[in-house]
Scaffold this motif. Structure first.
Motif, mmCIF file in Angstrom:
data_model
loop_
_atom_site.group_PDB
_atom_site.id
_atom_site.type_symbol
_atom_site.label_atom_id
_atom_site.label_comp_id
_atom_site.label_asym_id
_atom_site.label_seq_id
_atom_site.Cartn_x
_atom_site.Cartn_y
_atom_site.Cartn_z
ATOM 1 N N UNK A 179 0.996 -1.353 -0.051
ATOM 2 C CA UNK A 179 0.090 -0.083 -0.156
ATOM 3 C C UNK A 179 0.927 1.122 -0.184
ATOM 4 N N UNK A 180 0.251 2.295 -0.314
ATOM 5 C CA UNK A 180 0.896 3.693 -0.411
ATOM 6 C C UNK A 180 1.871 3.952 0.903
ATOM 7 N N UNK A 181 1.392 3.974 2.080
ATOM 8 C CA UNK A 181 2.213 4.271 3.118
ATOM 9 C C UNK A 181 3.260 3.547 3.272
ATOM 10 N N UNK A 182 3.143 2.214 3.104
ATOM 11 C CA UNK A 182 4.298 1.220 3.124
ATOM 12 C C UNK A 182 5.305 1.387 2.177
ATOM 13 N N UNK A 183 4.744 1.796 0.739
ATOM 14 C CA UNK A 183 5.611 2.031 -0.361
ATOM 15 C C UNK A 183 6.539 3.177 -0.053
ATOM 16 N N UNK A 184 5.656 4.144 0.384
ATOM 17 C CA UNK A 184 6.441 5.535 0.875
ATOM 18 C C UNK A 184 7.808 5.252 1.710
ATOM 19 N N UNK A 185 7.412 4.399 2.891
ATOM 20 C CA UNK A 185 8.291 4.364 4.061
ATOM 21 C C UNK A 185 9.526 3.453 3.494
ATOM 22 N N UNK A 186 9.265 2.747 2.579
ATOM 23 C CA UNK A 186 10.272 1.671 2.090
ATOM 24 C C UNK A 186 11.272 2.600 0.915
ATOM 25 N N UNK A 187 10.554 3.435 0.225
ATOM 26 C CA UNK A 187 11.576 4.395 -0.454
ATOM 27 C C UNK A 187 12.301 5.328 0.222
ATOM 28 N N UNK A 188 11.435 5.808 1.418
ATOM 29 C CA UNK A 188 12.377 6.697 2.298
ATOM 30 C C UNK A 188 13.553 5.978 2.973
ATOM 31 N N UNK A 189 13.456 4.606 3.381
ATOM 32 C CA UNK A 189 14.347 3.754 3.867
ATOM 33 C C UNK A 189 15.506 3.534 2.956
ATOM 34 N N UNK A 190 15.297 3.259 1.877
ATOM 35 C CA UNK A 190 16.174 2.875 0.819
ATOM 36 C C UNK A 190 17.097 3.924 0.418
ATOM 37 N N UNK A 191 16.456 5.197 0.426
ATOM 38 C CA UNK A 191 17.119 6.397 0.061
ATOM 39 C C UNK A 191 17.954 6.941 1.291
ATOM 40 N N UNK A 192 17.560 6.722 2.580
ATOM 41 C CA UNK A 192 18.495 6.785 3.618
ATOM 42 C C UNK A 192 19.565 5.967 3.646
ATOM 43 N N UNK A 193 19.364 4.738 3.445
ATOM 44 C CA UNK A 193 20.519 3.527 3.360
ATOM 45 C C UNK A 193 21.331 3.783 2.239
ATOM 46 N N UNK A 194 21.022 4.410 1.077
ATOM 47 C CA UNK A 194 22.014 4.727 0.165
ATOM 48 C C UNK A 194 22.933 5.885 0.584
ATOM 49 N N UNK A 195 22.070 6.992 1.266
ATOM 50 C CA UNK A 195 22.854 8.046 1.625
ATOM 51 C C UNK A 195 23.778 7.889 2.557
ATOM 52 N N UNK A 196 23.773 6.845 3.767
ATOM 53 C CA UNK A 196 24.681 6.446 4.513
ATOM 54 C C UNK A 196 25.750 5.727 3.967
ATOM 55 N N UNK A 197 25.335 4.682 3.019
ATOM 56 C CA UNK A 197 26.521 4.167 2.465
ATOM 57 C C UNK A 197 27.400 5.023 1.683
ATOM 58 N N UNK A 198 26.800 5.827 0.931
ATOM 59 C CA UNK A 198 27.552 6.873 0.246
ATOM 60 C C UNK A 198 28.514 7.744 1.007
ATOM 61 N N UNK A 199 27.767 8.391 2.116
ATOM 62 C CA UNK A 199 28.546 9.148 3.025
ATOM 63 C C UNK A 199 29.796 8.642 3.728
#
Length: 53
Positions: free
Chosen positions: A2-22
């Motif tokens: 559902x949309x809330x779960x999808x939005x949370x997943x997208x935010x999580x993966x964005x944060x994950x990539x940010x930390x890995x890159x940083x």
């Protein structure tokens, strides 16, 4: 997914990539493939990262 779960997943993966890159952390092929698979279902936001010193 559902949309809330999808939005949370997208935010999580964005944060994950940010930390890995940083912190210039590596990914193995399985993690890289999973990130790509999950991110493909998300919008394409621009992520600005300041590298850690």
């Amino acid at each position: 997914m559902d949309a809330p779960a999808a939005a949370a997943t997208c935010r999580y993966i964005s944060d994950w990539v940010t930390v890995k890159t940083r912190w210039q952390l590596s990914t193995d092929p399985a993690e890289h493939a999973a990130i790509q698979r999950i991110a493909a279902r998300c919008d394409n936001p621009v992520i600005t990262v300041t590298l850690a010193r």
